[in-house]
Design a protein around this motif. Sequence first.
Motif, PDB file in Angstrom:
ATOM      1  N   UNK A 197       0.859  -1.173   0.000  1.00  0.00           N
ATOM      2  CA  UNK A 197       0.000   0.000   0.000  1.00  0.00           C
ATOM      3  C   UNK A 197       0.901   1.231   0.000  1.00  0.00           C
ATOM      4  N   UNK A 198       0.660   2.115  -0.952  1.00  0.00           N
ATOM      5  CA  UNK A 198       1.460   3.332  -1.091  1.00  0.00           C
ATOM      6  C   UNK A 198       0.588   4.560  -0.879  1.00  0.00           C
ATOM      7  N   UNK A 199       1.184   5.605  -0.346  1.00  0.00           N
ATOM      8  CA  UNK A 199       0.526   6.907  -0.239  1.00  0.00           C
ATOM      9  C   UNK A 199       0.709   7.611  -1.581  1.00  0.00           C
ATOM     10  N   UNK A 200      -0.369   8.192  -2.088  1.00  0.00           N
ATOM     11  CA  UNK A 200      -0.294   8.964  -3.331  1.00  0.00           C
ATOM     12  C   UNK A 200      -0.961  10.313  -3.107  1.00  0.00           C
ATOM     13  N   UNK A 201      -0.493  11.292  -3.853  1.00  0.00           N
ATOM     14  CA  UNK A 201      -1.024  12.642  -3.798  1.00  0.00           C
ATOM     15  C   UNK A 201      -1.541  12.977  -5.194  1.00  0.00           C
ATOM     16  N   UNK A 202      -2.819  13.364  -5.270  1.00  0.00           N
ATOM     17  CA  UNK A 202      -3.437  13.746  -6.536  1.00  0.00           C
ATOM     18  C   UNK A 202      -3.867  15.205  -6.435  1.00  0.00           C
ATOM     19  N   UNK A 203      -3.558  15.987  -7.459  1.00  0.00           N
ATOM     20  CA  UNK A 203      -3.967  17.382  -7.511  1.00  0.00           C
ATOM     21  C   UNK A 203      -5.134  17.507  -8.487  1.00  0.00           C
ATOM     22  N   UNK A 204      -6.165  18.237  -8.069  1.00  0.00           N
ATOM     23  CA  UNK A 204      -7.352  18.449  -8.887  1.00  0.00           C
ATOM     24  C   UNK A 204      -7.449  19.920  -9.269  1.00  0.00           C
ATOM     25  N   UNK A 205      -7.928  20.172 -10.487  1.00  0.00           N
ATOM     26  CA  UNK A 205      -8.140  21.544 -10.922  1.00  0.00           C
ATOM     27  C   UNK A 205      -9.246  21.620 -11.947  1.00  0.00           C
ATOM     28  N   UNK A 206      -9.955  22.754 -11.960  1.00  0.00           N
ATOM     29  CA  UNK A 206     -11.020  22.981 -12.932  1.00  0.00           C
ATOM     30  C   UNK A 206     -11.187  24.477 -13.147  1.00  0.00           C
ATOM     31  N   UNK A 207     -11.272  24.898 -14.430  1.00  0.00           N
ATOM     32  CA  UNK A 207     -11.571  26.301 -14.699  1.00  0.00           C
ATOM     33  C   UNK A 207     -12.599  26.488 -15.821  1.00  0.00           C
TER      34      UNK A 207
END
Length: 189
Positions: free
Chosen positions: A22-32
Amino acid sequence: MTETPNPHIIDADTLTGEMRPIRRAVLALGSNLGERMASLQGAVDAIADTPDVWVTGVSPVYETEPVDSPADADKYLNAVVLIDTTLAASRLMDRALAIEDAFDRERSEVHNAPRTLDVDLIVVGDRRSDDESLRLPHPRATERAFVLKPWLDVDPGAEFPDLGPVSDLLEKTDQSGIVLREDLVLEVQ
């Protein structure tokens, strides 16, 4: 409510019997474009509904000025999602692209063109990749306050692989175009 798995447990793939950490992941979200907040919430929901993914944190929402975008681009809403996962980085990337497609993301030759939804993998455990389709850690994340600030909010002790504390990296970025939107809250269903 999402259960946080023990990071020391290894999950066996039910089809292959392959052991995957099990790995920690970071996801960035964006919307314009379009209904920005609805797109971000939809992305959080889709991530949470992904098999072998456990959402462990969602940052506050920020409204940000477009970076390196066409002059007429509208402001973004941005957030960061922390997950624990047993998925391979490539499968996680496939899922991110599928979520973008579900929100009618149009790919363009225009650099940083406006978009209904952007789901970027920032880090996936200690994985490194320099493939055209997957670069890990994300090559420009350390220069982007709209990634680092929400990441730091949801994980104050965050470390960027090989570069140190996210707090130190954030201090080196231009934070003038990033505004906390306390009136907007993303929830994990």
